[in-house]
Design an enzyme around this catalytic site. Structure first.
Site, mmCIF file in Angstrom:
data_model
loop_
_atom_site.group_PDB
_atom_site.id
_atom_site.type_symbol
_atom_site.label_atom_id
_atom_site.label_comp_id
_atom_site.label_asym_id
_atom_site.label_seq_id
_atom_site.Cartn_x
_atom_site.Cartn_y
_atom_site.Cartn_z
ATOM 1 C CE1 TYR A 113 -32.723 36.854 75.220
ATOM 2 C CE2 TYR A 113 -33.590 38.968 75.972
ATOM 3 C CZ TYR A 113 -32.700 37.919 76.110
ATOM 4 O OH TYR A 113 -31.775 37.935 77.131
ATOM 5 N NE ARG A 117 -24.042 26.545 76.750
ATOM 6 C CZ ARG A 117 -23.161 27.519 76.549
ATOM 7 N NH1 ARG A 117 -22.089 27.318 75.806
ATOM 8 N NH2 ARG A 117 -23.369 28.721 77.086
ATOM 9 N NE ARG A 149 -31.220 34.365 82.985
ATOM 10 C CZ ARG A 149 -30.434 34.779 83.984
ATOM 11 N NH1 ARG A 149 -30.720 35.890 84.627
ATOM 12 N NH2 ARG A 149 -29.363 34.096 84.319
ATOM 13 C CG PHE A 173 -13.338 38.553 66.533
ATOM 14 C CD1 PHE A 173 -14.502 39.155 66.074
ATOM 15 C CD2 PHE A 173 -13.040 38.644 67.894
ATOM 16 C CE1 PHE A 173 -15.360 39.826 66.941
ATOM 17 C CE2 PHE A 173 -13.881 39.314 68.775
ATOM 18 C CZ PHE A 173 -15.053 39.906 68.290
HETATM 19 C C1 IN0 Z 1 -24.360 36.789 73.286
HETATM 20 C C2 IN0 Z 1 -23.166 36.809 72.368
HETATM 21 C C3 IN0 Z 1 -23.209 35.583 71.451
HETATM 22 C C4 IN0 Z 1 -23.214 38.060 71.513
HETATM 23 C C5 IN0 Z 1 -21.870 36.788 73.254
HETATM 24 N N1 IN0 Z 1 -20.599 36.792 72.470
HETATM 25 C C6 IN0 Z 1 -19.922 35.628 72.323
HETATM 26 O O1 IN0 Z 1 -20.394 34.549 72.638
HETATM 27 C C7 IN0 Z 1 -18.524 35.724 71.716
HETATM 28 C C8 IN0 Z 1 -17.719 34.471 71.979
HETATM 29 C C9 IN0 Z 1 -17.499 34.317 73.459
HETATM 30 O O2 IN0 Z 1 -17.624 35.249 74.233
HETATM 31 N N2 IN0 Z 1 -17.159 33.092 73.819
HETATM 32 C C10 IN0 Z 1 -17.046 32.738 75.200
HETATM 33 C C11 IN0 Z 1 -18.325 31.987 75.458
HETATM 34 C C12 IN0 Z 1 -18.816 32.170 76.805
HETATM 35 O O3 IN0 Z 1 -18.312 33.100 77.474
HETATM 36 O O4 IN0 Z 1 -19.712 31.403 77.127
HETATM 37 C C13 IN0 Z 1 -15.868 31.856 75.432
HETATM 38 O O5 IN0 Z 1 -15.507 31.686 76.588
HETATM 39 O O6 IN0 Z 1 -15.342 31.329 74.407
HETATM 40 O O7 IN0 Z 1 -18.564 35.919 70.331
HETATM 41 C C14 IN0 Z 1 -19.443 36.945 69.877
HETATM 42 C C15 IN0 Z 1 -19.152 37.263 68.445
HETATM 43 C C16 IN0 Z 1 -17.872 37.105 67.941
HETATM 44 C C17 IN0 Z 1 -17.632 37.318 66.575
HETATM 45 C C18 IN0 Z 1 -18.661 37.661 65.711
HETATM 46 C C19 IN0 Z 1 -19.975 37.826 66.193
HETATM 47 C C20 IN0 Z 1 -21.057 38.166 65.351
HETATM 48 C C21 IN0 Z 1 -22.329 38.317 65.851
HETATM 49 C C22 IN0 Z 1 -22.571 38.155 67.215
HETATM 50 C C23 IN0 Z 1 -21.534 37.808 68.079
HETATM 51 C C24 IN0 Z 1 -20.236 37.631 67.582
HETATM 52 C C25 IN0 Z 1 -19.456 38.155 70.786
HETATM 53 C C26 IN0 Z 1 -18.840 39.335 70.407
HETATM 54 C C27 IN0 Z 1 -18.913 40.441 71.263
HETATM 55 CL CL1 IN0 Z 1 -18.170 41.905 70.786
HETATM 56 C C28 IN0 Z 1 -19.576 40.369 72.490
HETATM 57 C C29 IN0 Z 1 -20.155 39.157 72.881
HETATM 58 C C30 IN0 Z 1 -20.086 38.050 72.046
#
Ligand code: IN0
Length: 342
Positions: free
Chosen positions: A143, A190, A200, A260
């Site tokens: 998942y 968390r 969920r 990033f």
């Molecule tokens: C589920 C998730 C972890 C993939 C979500 N995800 C992330 O968490 C974001 C961070 C984020 O959105 N932070 C939010 C947290 C929140 O909203 O709760 C903030 O407010 O700081 O980072 C990831 C992310 C960033 C950089 C490298 C990555 C490599 C593998 C997988 C994910 C990676 C992310 C990159 C992309 Cl392109 C799309 C989504 C994400």
């Protein structure tokens, strides 16, 4: 402000980007120009897909269809979706999704193919879990691969395709997957109570059944000991991905790409440290303090600093280690591995 280019649809995308995540949108906007549009659109496309997956009010047949065909909608500049539930956080992103599609179609084809492929694989994976629950640890890893590992794999291919990072970054799917699993498992640990209240359950039955008769038990005070042992078990499991994350980040050469990738990682290790053996996780939604988040963001700009942050939180975890936990041995051996790889 380094906005996305100044077309009306790009301005709307920038608006949605800032809305979805204020702090992280600044990190996306700081990306080099070769990558900023592709990553911004990828992030918004994933928000759209996530909004469909999160929507428990959708008819299951419709949801399955939407998830598995979402990647095709990227090529239909007229497509929007107004069927989301009234309290879906990003429902208006889907109502106005054509602004994302228009900008997607303006991207270089080498980026479009990556984003569409990840969307297809992720949509089918999410659809698989509409009726399937997370029973085994393998289900748990599968998942997390679908919803976060694939994001890492897609990002890595975009980084390489832009020329800002090496081909190796784009081909090592195992390390890219680990980057996503580390973040997603931290979120799942968390968000125990929030997810439970929304019906969920992402904590794997194979784990929680060692410590209680049903997952919701851990929310009641008289099952707190089992809940903490289960929480600590999942923290030890998540920490196993850290060595792969070190390898992944050691390969990055562009400062804005490093930031990033590194910023969410240091937020995650800080969150795991906060969650470990913390009964508040079973009662409310815990989050690291804003001040801590800001200092971590500012420090996470070099591999040495990132490793330093991981080592200090790993020492904190080691000092909190509950020796009576069945998984104490796994926790301490995983922490030893982290210290060795640092
Ligand atoms: C589920 C998730 C972890 C993939 C979500 N995800 C992330 O968490 C974001 C961070 C984020 O959105 N932070 C939010 C947290 C929140 O909203 O709760 C903030 O407010 O700081 O980072 C990831 C992310 C960033 C950089 C490298 C990555 C490599 C593998 C997988 C994910 C990676 C992310 C990159 C992309 Cl392109 C799309 C989504 C994400």
């Amino acid at each position: 402000r380094a906005e996305l280019e100044n077309t009306p649809s790009m301005r709307r995308c920038d608006y949605y980007l800032c809305r979805t995540s204020r702090s992280f949108s600044a990190v996306i906007r700081a990306l080099d120009a070769e990558l900023r549009p592709a990553i911004s659109i990828f992030y918004l496309v994933l928000r759209g897909l996530d909004t469909v997956e999160d929507d428990m009010s959708l008819d299951k047949k419709l949801k399955h269809k939407l998830l598995t065909t979402f990647h095709e909608k990227l090529y239909d500049p007229q497509w929007n979706f107004d069927g989301s539930g009234p309290n879906e956080k990003d429902r208006d992103l889907l109502v106005e999704f054509h602004v994302v599609t228009q900008e997607f179609l303006a991207l270089d084809k080498k980026f479009q193919v990556v984003i569409a492929d990840i969307c297809k694989r992720m949509g089918h994976g999410m659809a698989e879990f509409i009726d399937k629950t997370v029973e085994t640890v393998d289900d748990y890893n599968l998942y997390c691969h679908y919803v976060a590992g694939l994001v890492g794999i897609g990002l890595s291919k975009l980084f390489s395709a832009s020329g800002l990072e090496s081909a190796e970054v784009g081909v090592d799917e195992e390390r890219a997957n680990s980057m996503g699993l580390f973040l997603q498992k931290t979120n799942i640990i968390r968000d125990y109570l929030e997810d439970l209240e929304e019906g969920r359950t992402w904590w794997p039955r194979q784990v929680w059944s060692l410590y209680g008769t049903k997952l919701s038990d851990f929310a009641s005070p008289d099952c707190e000991a089992g809940g903490l042992a289960c929480l600590n078990h999942l923290v030890a499991d998540a920490l196993q991905h850290v060595p792969d994350c070190f390898v992944y980040m050691s390969r990055l050469r562009t400062q804005s790409v490093f930031n990033f990738c590194a910023i969410p990682q240091v937020m995650a290790i800080a969150t795991l440290d906060l969650c470990y053996n913390n009964k508040q996780v079973l009662k409310r939604n815990v989050k690291i303090r804003k001040g801590t988040a800001v200092s971590l963001m500012m420090k996470a700009t070099s591999l040495a600093n990132v490793i330093d942050i991981f080592v200090s939180y790993s020492k904190s975890l080691q000092s909190q280690g509950v020796t009576t936990d069945p998984t104490y041995g796994k926790l301490s051996s995983t922490l030893d591995t982290i210290f060795k790889r640092a």
